[in-house]
Design a protein around this motif. Sequence first.
Motif, short mmCIF file in Angstrom:
data_model
loop_
_atom_site.label_atom_id
_atom_site.label_comp_id
_atom_site.label_asym_id
_atom_site.label_seq_id
_atom_site.Cartn_x
_atom_site.Cartn_y
_atom_site.Cartn_z
N LYS A 1 0.84 -1.21 0.00
CA LYS A 1 0.00 0.00 0.00
C LYS A 1 0.87 1.26 0.00
CE LYS A 1 -3.95 -2.13 2.35
NZ LYS A 1 -4.78 -2.16 3.59
N LEU A 2 1.94 1.22 0.78
CA LEU A 2 2.82 2.38 0.85
C LEU A 2 3.51 2.63 -0.49
CD1 LEU A 2 4.18 4.62 2.46
CD2 LEU A 2 5.90 2.96 3.20
N GLN A 3 3.83 1.54 -1.19
CA GLN A 3 4.47 1.70 -2.49
C GLN A 3 3.54 2.38 -3.48
OE1 GLN A 3 4.28 0.25 -5.85
NE2 GLN A 3 5.95 1.68 -6.21
N ASP A 4 2.25 2.07 -3.43
CA ASP A 4 1.28 2.73 -4.30
C ASP A 4 1.24 4.24 -4.03
OD1 ASP A 4 0.48 0.50 -5.70
OD2 ASP A 4 -1.18 0.03 -4.36
N VAL A 5 1.31 4.59 -2.74
CA VAL A 5 1.32 6.00 -2.37
C VAL A 5 2.60 6.66 -2.86
CG1 VAL A 5 1.30 7.63 -0.44
CG2 VAL A 5 -0.16 5.60 -0.37
N MET A 6 3.72 5.97 -2.69
CA MET A 6 5.01 6.52 -3.12
C MET A 6 5.03 6.72 -4.63
SD MET A 6 8.83 4.98 -2.45
CE MET A 6 8.99 4.13 -4.03
N TYR A 7 4.42 5.80 -5.36
CA TYR A 7 4.35 5.92 -6.82
C TYR A 7 3.60 7.20 -7.22
CZ TYR A 7 3.59 4.45 -11.68
OH TYR A 7 3.57 4.39 -13.05
N ALA A 8 2.51 7.46 -6.52
CA ALA A 8 1.72 8.67 -6.81
C ALA A 8 2.46 9.92 -6.36
CB ALA A 8 0.36 8.59 -6.11
N HIS A 9 3.16 9.83 -5.23
CA HIS A 9 3.92 10.96 -4.69
C HIS A 9 5.05 11.37 -5.63
CE1 HIS A 9 6.93 12.69 -1.73
NE2 HIS A 9 5.88 13.44 -1.52
N ASN A 10 5.74 10.39 -6.20
CA ASN A 10 6.72 10.60 -7.26
C ASN A 10 7.86 11.54 -6.87
OD1 ASN A 10 7.55 9.91 -9.90
ND2 ASN A 10 6.88 11.91 -10.66
N GLU B 1 9.44 -13.50 -1.97
CA GLU B 1 8.47 -13.51 -0.87
C GLU B 1 8.18 -12.12 -0.30
OE1 GLU B 1 6.67 -16.10 -0.08
OE2 GLU B 1 7.73 -17.27 -1.59
N VAL B 2 9.18 -11.28 -0.19
CA VAL B 2 8.98 -9.96 0.43
C VAL B 2 8.23 -9.01 -0.49
CG1 VAL B 2 10.16 -7.90 1.31
CG2 VAL B 2 10.95 -10.17 1.99
N PHE B 3 8.48 -9.11 -1.79
CA PHE B 3 7.93 -8.11 -2.71
C PHE B 3 6.80 -8.65 -3.60
CE2 PHE B 3 12.27 -6.94 -1.69
CZ PHE B 3 12.13 -5.62 -1.30
N LYS B 4 6.27 -9.83 -3.28
CA LYS B 4 5.28 -10.44 -4.17
C LYS B 4 3.94 -9.70 -4.19
CE LYS B 4 3.75 -14.00 -0.86
NZ LYS B 4 3.71 -15.46 -0.62
N GLU B 5 3.66 -8.88 -3.18
CA GLU B 5 2.40 -8.13 -3.16
C GLU B 5 2.52 -6.78 -3.85
OE1 GLU B 5 -0.44 -9.34 -2.16
OE2 GLU B 5 0.49 -11.23 -1.55
N PHE B 6 3.72 -6.41 -4.29
CA PHE B 6 3.91 -5.12 -4.94
C PHE B 6 3.26 -5.11 -6.32
CE2 PHE B 6 7.47 -2.54 -2.90
CZ PHE B 6 7.26 -3.09 -1.64
N ARG C 1 10.44 -5.90 7.75
CA ARG C 1 10.22 -5.01 8.89
C ARG C 1 11.14 -3.80 8.85
NH1 ARG C 1 8.58 -6.03 14.09
NH2 ARG C 1 9.45 -3.96 14.48
N ILE C 2 12.39 -4.02 8.50
CA ILE C 2 13.33 -2.91 8.43
C ILE C 2 12.91 -1.92 7.35
CG2 ILE C 2 15.71 -2.28 7.82
CD1 ILE C 2 16.59 -4.91 9.19
N ILE C 3 12.55 -2.43 6.18
CA ILE C 3 12.11 -1.54 5.10
C ILE C 3 10.91 -0.72 5.56
CG2 ILE C 3 11.17 -1.40 2.76
CD1 ILE C 3 12.70 -4.02 2.16
N TRP C 4 9.95 -1.38 6.20
CA TRP C 4 8.76 -0.69 6.67
C TRP C 4 9.11 0.40 7.68
CZ3 TRP C 4 4.06 0.71 5.80
CH2 TRP C 4 3.24 1.14 6.85
N GLU C 5 9.96 0.07 8.65
CA GLU C 5 10.35 1.04 9.68
C GLU C 5 11.05 2.24 9.07
OE1 GLU C 5 9.69 0.99 12.90
OE2 GLU C 5 8.74 -0.98 12.99
N VAL C 6 11.94 2.01 8.12
CA VAL C 6 12.67 3.11 7.48
C VAL C 6 11.72 3.99 6.68
CG1 VAL C 6 14.40 3.69 5.72
CG2 VAL C 6 14.88 1.91 7.42
N MET C 7 10.83 3.37 5.94
CA MET C 7 9.91 4.15 5.11
C MET C 7 8.96 4.99 5.95
SD MET C 7 10.97 3.61 2.14
CE MET C 7 9.69 4.49 1.26
#
Length: 293
Positions: A46-55, A77-82, A257-263
Amino acid sequence: MKSIDPKNFKVVDKIKLSKIPTLLDIDADEKEKEVKLDKVQAKLSKLQDVMYAHNRYGVLICLQGMDTSGKDSLIREVFKEFNPRGVVVHSFKTPTSAELEHDYLWRHYLALPEKGKYAIFNRTHYENILVTRVHPEFILNENLPGIEKVEDIPEDFWKDRIEQINNFEKHITQNGTIVLKFYLHLSKEEQRQRLLRRLEKEKHNWKFSVSDLKERGHWDEYQQYYEEAINKTSTKDAPWYIVPADDKEMARYIVARIIWEVMQKHADIKEPELPEAIKDNIKVYKQQLENES
């Protein structure tokens, strides 16, 4: 399941790889780890979709580790929902003849993420101070001035490359690329077991390469050079994270988890608002479309 703190994996002081565990006991079964990963996957997607729009930002995920450390399956496994439009994977292998006509960072610049997207480097620009350091003869393929044979490589060559890599990462972070670097920390015994499984299970035979055994013979050299590279290139804006990799499922969850925390620290990443002129006329546009029917 015991909680984990992503900060515990970040390299902020000088490290000694031999002192860092390759297995983390968090008292959880495989199903529990899968559930935890699924939840983080969904949030990252979900955050990636927002980031894509934010550009405004691109995200570069760098994965390094010894053979069989689980890089490929972690990516799957980590990025399969992107959304596929928002993530690109690059596997850097032996440079092509065209790539060797440029400096060693050229192909990595070309693969950097566009704004709004993730790029995953499966093996990275760090191969240029790891593999080439274990096998310095590979440097001769670059046709560098003044280097005709291995003995011509100057003493400060590797120090200079490390500085160049730090400058490369500083440049891209200052221009909107979020950089996270993960070293999948695998034990030599676990690698032995994984190589054996590739030989014992017919469906995994294709993964085995004789070169895996050859590189395994350089284990201690790789550990030494990884340690030096991590210590000299883990910076505030492009940090390294050392992830215990003997348990693949756990390693995937830790990375996610680390990616999520950083983002989460980039609070400015939000969906752009519609211009007032459009918002004020939404009813008009809607009416126009409805009238077509």
